[in-house]
Design a protein around this motif. Structure first.
Motif, PDB file in Angstrom:
ATOM      1  N   TYR A 171       0.405   1.067  12.689  1.00 42.71           N
ATOM      2  CA  TYR A 171       0.022   1.391  11.440  1.00 42.71           C
ATOM      3  C   TYR A 171      -0.752   2.768  11.360  1.00 42.71           C
ATOM      4  O   TYR A 171      -1.541   2.928  12.524  1.00 42.71           O
ATOM      5  CB  TYR A 171      -0.821   0.487  10.632  1.00 42.71           C
ATOM      6  CG  TYR A 171      -0.620  -0.908  10.558  1.00 42.71           C
ATOM      7  CD1 TYR A 171       0.014  -1.545   9.768  1.00 42.71           C
ATOM      8  CD2 TYR A 171      -0.872  -1.742  11.911  1.00 42.71           C
ATOM      9  CE1 TYR A 171       0.292  -3.069   9.580  1.00 42.71           C
ATOM     10  CE2 TYR A 171      -0.423  -3.070  11.813  1.00 42.71           C
ATOM     11  CZ  TYR A 171       0.018  -3.747  10.794  1.00 42.71           C
ATOM     12  OH  TYR A 171       0.580  -5.198  11.010  1.00 42.71           O
ATOM     13  N   ALA A 214      -2.438   6.385   9.135  1.00 38.04           N
ATOM     14  CA  ALA A 214      -2.792   6.862   7.872  1.00 38.04           C
ATOM     15  C   ALA A 214      -3.919   7.863   8.235  1.00 38.04           C
ATOM     16  O   ALA A 214      -4.463   7.770   9.254  1.00 38.04           O
ATOM     17  CB  ALA A 214      -3.374   5.952   7.009  1.00 38.04           C
ATOM     18  N   LEU A 245       1.226   7.777   5.170  1.00 35.81           N
ATOM     19  CA  LEU A 245       0.771   6.475   5.363  1.00 35.81           C
ATOM     20  C   LEU A 245       2.071   5.981   5.999  1.00 35.81           C
ATOM     21  O   LEU A 245       3.201   6.036   5.487  1.00 35.81           O
ATOM     22  CB  LEU A 245       0.538   5.721   4.156  1.00 35.81           C
ATOM     23  CG  LEU A 245       0.038   4.241   4.186  1.00 35.81           C
ATOM     24  CD1 LEU A 245      -0.981   3.997   5.036  1.00 35.81           C
ATOM     25  CD2 LEU A 245      -0.152   3.615   2.726  1.00 35.81           C
ATOM     26  N   CYS A 254       0.880  -1.090   0.121  1.00 37.49           N
ATOM     27  CA  CYS A 254       0.075  -0.050  -0.025  1.00 37.49           C
ATOM     28  C   CYS A 254       0.942   1.213   0.129  1.00 37.49           C
ATOM     29  O   CYS A 254       0.811   2.203  -0.764  1.00 37.49           O
ATOM     30  CB  CYS A 254      -0.860   0.001   1.130  1.00 37.49           C
ATOM     31  SG  CYS A 254      -2.114  -1.135   1.377  1.00 37.49           S
ATOM     32  N   ILE A 255       1.830   1.216   0.877  1.00 39.66           N
ATOM     33  CA  ILE A 255       2.842   2.580   1.007  1.00 39.66           C
ATOM     34  C   ILE A 255       3.489   2.591  -0.641  1.00 39.66           C
ATOM     35  O   ILE A 255       3.595   3.760  -0.986  1.00 39.66           O
ATOM     36  CB  ILE A 255       3.874   2.213   1.945  1.00 39.66           C
ATOM     37  CG1 ILE A 255       3.079   2.479   3.504  1.00 39.66           C
ATOM     38  CG2 ILE A 255       5.109   3.228   1.869  1.00 39.66           C
ATOM     39  CD1 ILE A 255       4.184   1.992   4.437  1.00 39.66           C
TER      40      ILE A 255
END
Length: 428
Positions: free
Chosen positions: A82, A84, A110, A11-12
């Motif tokens: 995590y 975001a 993120l 995702c990053i």
């Protein structure tokens, strides 16, 4: 758990491919664009403070804070965080004669943070550093008739970073962040003159990259049995950026937009094919006081000298640079962190304000930015994870001196999710 980490890494990486559309500000015409936030929602809602660090939130402003990321049990189980954040910004652009309303929704950051035990933490992530997005019309008159100039631009810079923080003495932590900045800035000027058959255009593109570093020292001693003093010194080193440039000029038909003539400018002959510019170091001092898991109040002051900044390729004639500074104050309050009877007592209530002098002087007016922030940290069940909601009211610029005043209301949503990333197995 490994699968979750791999998904997060993918995702990053994918976020780095998205196109910058993070600004509608006319002030993004200058420098490297409108500078984006460099802190998580929970820090933004305390006026943008970076001096505070705890065990369950990533602090993007302060790499020394990674040393505080929490451990579970007797140092055999580590946590990974995590985080975001997204924002929705409603903006009113107001000149002396008229005003216009617009809105933007952006992904702001993120990131991942890991506790490795014994006061050592690391993190990495991606976020936008600056955004360019303006469309400015200028009407003048000449001996030939009415002249229309339209200036537009888009793009911006992203940055990927890697951070490490280590508590090498009790209550004394050091941290460092390496940032790699990259992106493209497009700048266009279109001119047409009343009664003239063809208009002219000037299109410029800069592909920019470079590195800089953030260094931080935190000292957080206990001054009473319950209360802690928070202090930090942070230095952002000089940013050395290089730009690979291209330029096209030509003429077009205003009736259908078709190019009549297109010329690639020989920038090598002018020494402008590859240019360099430097962004001066910035220093931030922070201090705060509070009771763990109960309340905190802090303040920060930053200073940066920009008088030597220049961009030889994308130069603007109506701007100069001086000393930039920023002051922020904020804090939080938790009625009862471990309450079993009331969810509202476990909510984190945050508030703050900030006042920034950008160091950018346009039409002999220094551009300032003032904001009031407030928000809530909402626990997710009995876990260490939480959703952070934030709100910001602010004003930037002025409607005098033929400039634009920006009034904005921003809504922020941040996720801070904590999970086990390593657990020592026991065999019975």
């Amino acid at each position: 758990m490994i699968k979750k980490i791999l998904i997060a890494i993918v995702c990053i990486a994918s976020v780095g491919m998205y196109a910058q559309e993070g600004s509608v500000s006319p002030y993004s015409y200058f420098g490297i664009g409108e500078l984006r936030t460099t802190s998580t929602v929970e820090n933004q809602m305390m006026g943008g403070l970076g001096v505070y660090a705890d065990s369950i939130h990533v602090n993007l402003k302060n790499p020394a804070a990674y040393s505080k990321l929490g451990l579970s049990g007797n140092n055999k189980v580590g946590l990974t965080t995590y985080t975001a954040g997204i924002s929705h910004n409603r903006i009113t652009l107001k000149s002396f004669a008229e005003q216009e309303e617009t809105a933007l929704t952006n992904l702001d950051y993120l990131a991942l943070g890991f506790s490795l035990g014994k006061g050592l933490g690391i993190g990495f992530g991606i976020m936008p550093r600056s955004s360019v997005g303006y469309n400015i019309e200028q009407e003048t008159t000449s001996s030939q008739g009415a002249v229309s100039n339209v200036f537009s631009g888009d793009g911006g810079l992203n940055k990927v970073y890697f951070s490490v923080g280590y508590e090498f003495m009790k209550n004394l932590s050091f941290g460092a962040t390496a940032n790699f900045n990259f992106g493209t800035i497009n700048s266009n000027r279109v001119q047409s003159i009343e009664g003239i058959q063809f208009g002219t255009f000037d299109r410029r593109e800069s592909r920019i990259n470079g590195v800089d570093f953030n260094l931080a020292v935190n000292y957080t001693p206990k001054v009473t049995k319950k209360h802690t003093l928070y202090t930090s010194l942070r230095v952002k080193t000089q940013g050395n950026l290089t730009s690979s440039n291209s330029q096209e000029i030509g003429s077009f038909s205003p009736d259908n937009g078709v190019n009549i003539e297109l010329i690639d400018v020989d920038l090598d002959a002018q020494g402008l094919r590859n240019t360099e510019f430097k962004i001066a170091p910035a220093t931030t001092l922070g201090i705060g006081f509070g009771e763990e898991k109960k309340w905190f109040l802090g303040a920060e002051y930053s200073i940066q000298s920009l008088d030597s900044f220049s961009n030889d390729f994308l130069r603007a004639t109506n701007v100069t640079y001086g000393d930039a500074s920023a002051f922020s104050v904020g804090g939080f309050y938790i009625p009862e962190y471990s309450s079993f009877t009331s969810y509202l007592k476990r909510v984190v209530y945050r508030a703050g304000l900030r006042a920034d002098n950008s160091g950018m002087i346009v039409n002999n007016k220094e551009i300032k930015d003032f904001g009031i922030t407030f928000g809530l940290g909402l626990p997710l069940g009995r876990s260490l994870s939480n959703i952070n909601l934030g709100f910001e009211l602010g004003k930037r610029g002025t409607s005098t001196a033929n400039l634009i005043e920006e009034n904005y209301f921003k809504i922020n949503i941040g996720l801070s999710l904590n999970d086990l990333w390593f657990k020592k197995r026991k065999i019975n």
